[in-house]
Design an enzyme around this catalytic site. Structure first.
Site, PDB file in Angstrom:
ATOM      1  N   SER A  37     -74.947   0.882  33.452  1.00  0.00           N
ATOM      2  CA  SER A  37     -74.330  -0.262  33.135  1.00  0.00           C
ATOM      3  C   SER A  37     -74.423  -0.791  31.805  1.00  0.00           C
ATOM      4  O   SER A  37     -73.989  -1.639  31.331  1.00  0.00           O
ATOM      5  CB  SER A  37     -74.807  -1.156  34.217  1.00  0.00           C
ATOM      6  OG  SER A  37     -76.328  -0.964  34.256  1.00  0.00           O
ATOM      7  N   GLU A  60     -76.657 -19.131  32.556  1.00  0.00           N
ATOM      8  CA  GLU A  60     -78.073 -18.647  32.691  1.00  0.00           C
ATOM      9  C   GLU A  60     -78.044 -17.131  32.259  1.00  0.00           C
ATOM     10  O   GLU A  60     -77.112 -16.571  32.133  1.00  0.00           O
ATOM     11  CB  GLU A  60     -78.500 -18.528  33.996  1.00  0.00           C
ATOM     12  CG  GLU A  60     -78.134 -17.273  35.071  1.00  0.00           C
ATOM     13  CD  GLU A  60     -76.781 -17.030  35.258  1.00  0.00           C
ATOM     14  OE1 GLU A  60     -75.833 -18.208  35.242  1.00  0.00           O
ATOM     15  OE2 GLU A  60     -76.217 -16.074  35.546  1.00  0.00           O
ATOM     16  N   LYS A  88     -71.426  -6.587  31.165  1.00  0.00           N
ATOM     17  CA  LYS A  88     -71.305  -7.916  31.336  1.00  0.00           C
ATOM     18  C   LYS A  88     -70.071  -8.558  30.308  1.00  0.00           C
ATOM     19  O   LYS A  88     -69.630  -9.526  30.988  1.00  0.00           O
ATOM     20  CB  LYS A  88     -72.632  -8.723  31.086  1.00  0.00           C
ATOM     21  CG  LYS A  88     -73.522  -8.309  31.985  1.00  0.00           C
ATOM     22  CD  LYS A  88     -74.492  -9.605  32.071  1.00  0.00           C
ATOM     23  CE  LYS A  88     -75.607  -9.326  33.404  1.00  0.00           C
ATOM     24  NZ  LYS A  88     -76.399  -8.102  33.138  1.00  0.00           N
TER      25      LYS A  88
END
Ligand SMILES: *Cc1c(COP(=O)(O)O)cnc(C)c1O
Length: 400
Positions: free
Chosen positions: A383, A117, A95
């Site tokens: 990930s 969020e 991310k």
């Protein structure tokens, strides 16, 4: 496919075929158009590219390596399995790739505050990190259910200087966190950038986040070739909103011999409320400002979802995935909570890598796909790392 693909999608209005677009209140439209125009302009400039390249190398620790999972591959006796190690990206997941990009864009736009969020807390931690780096304010909205489940990430966000806003309405998970963050953003869109956490939301976010994540695929393509002298036969990623998957897939879109698979969370069953497999089980609909495949309840509203992996717990999916499913370029599969948990334990024990429960979905499907495919190769986007999930897994299921 790719030349025409990337020049065709998204179109100028942000549509990926039937999906995407910007279904937003009229007062927000000029702000979104400005973000889109500025992104298109600055992201191609040498200064922007140079600063982002510097950040990736010297702050994030990129490139992340590719690991050949020798032990699991030998255990299965089928295809060779390789892992792109986004768990080694700073903050422990992919991310930060789009957060640093979004925050850099916010700097160019003169914004003072980042809002977002978070589900598992990974996006919140990544954005709080980016805000600290650029000296911006940061406000993270998080469902109370996730706050309880992902306590260490809540602590990290606060240490990084972010304000964590608990969301106490509805199911108190990711969807409500988006609603809450969106309402806060609407109060001052001039000075705030809503840094969306995946390839979702109104145009230009699905395009922007995909392009920021493409670094994963571009690195992986080159590294895989260096390791093996070719390209993988199969490329696999888990799909929540779908950013880690789009980042990896983008660099292989042009290679018709590379099969692409997105793995959705099948939770405990295919019944409504027990999974979050939006493409496999959903239907077209609008959520959070864009059109996509959506899990709906009996009233046609975004339905209840559930997954062992908080980061996959979302009733929609990035619009580009809805298109790629329709085009047949990506095959959408699923893994259940149980299969993913099993993969979590196997990867920990056999490779010495504790994966995020999200990433374990991709590993679970890869283990199934590898069987009977000796001589072929599989590349998985790992990930994120599993540190955030340790307490929950061990307290609930023990050591496997
Ligand atoms: C958030 C998260 C995901 C899901 O997000 P995508 O946008 O679908 O990639 C997957 N893995 C990890 C580790 C995450 O933190």
């Amino acid at each position: 496919m790719s030349d025409t693909y990337f020049s065709q999608y998204p179109n100028d209005e942000g549509f990926f075929g039937d999906f995407g677009g910007a279904f937003i209140p009229p007062e927000l439209q000029p702000h979104m158009e400005k973000i889109a125009a500025e992104y298109m302009r600055v992201s191609c400039t040498p200064e922007f590219i140079e600063e982002l390249t510097y950040i990736r190398k010297h702050f994030q620790g990129r490139p992340t390596p590719i690991h050949f999972a020798r032990n699991i591959s030998a255990d299965i006796g089928g295809a060779d399995i390789y892992l792109k190690r986004e768990d080694l990206n700073h903050t422990g997941a992919h991310k930060l790739n789009h957060c640093m990009g979004e925050a850099l864009l916010a700097k160019y736009l003169g914004k003072k505050k980042l809002i977002a969020e978070t589900g598992a807390g990974q996006h919140g931690v990544a954005l709080a990190t980016a805000a600290a780096y650029f000296g911006m304010d940061c406000e993270i909205h998080m469902g109370e259910v996730d706050i309880d489940k992902e306590h260490p990430n809540v602590v990290r966000m606060k240490l990084l200087g972010a304000t964590v806003v608990p969301v106490s309405f509805g199911a108190r998970t990711l969807k409500e966190a988006v609603d809450s963050a969106f309402m806060a953003y609407m109060k001052d869109p001039e000075n705030i950038l809503y840094a969306i956490g995946s390839v979702v939301g109104p145009h230009p976010f699905p395009l922007m986040v995909r392009n920021f994540q493409r670094v994963v695929g571009d690195e992986a393509r080159e590294q895989f070739n260096e390791l093996t002298g070719g390209l993988p036969n199969h490329v696999i990623a888990c799909v929540g909103g779908g950013s880690n998957a789009m980042g990896l897939f983008s660099s292989f879109m042009d290679d018709p011999d590379v099969a692409l698979y997105g793995v959705e969370p099948m939770g405990t069953s295919s019944k409504l409320g027990q999974n979050a497999a939006s493409i496999s089980l959903g239907e077209p609909g609008v959520i959070h400002g864009f059109k996509t495949m959506l899990i709906k309840d009996a009233e046609g509203e975004p339905g209840p979802v559930n997954s062992i992996a908080s980061g996959l717990d979302y009733p929609g999916v990035g619009p580009e995935h809805a298109l790629l499913n329709q085009l047949g370029r990506v095959t959408y599969e699923s893994a259940t909570d149980e299969e993913s948990l099993e993969a979590f334990y196997v990867l920990s024990r056999r490779e010495g890598i504790i994966p995020a429960l999200e990433s374990a979905h991709a590993v679970a499907f890869a283990i199934k796909l590898a069987k009977g495919r000796k001589g072929e190769s599989i590349l998985i986007n790992l990930s994120g790392r599993g540190d955030k999930d340790l307490d929950f897994v061990v307290d609930t299921y023990g050591y496997g």
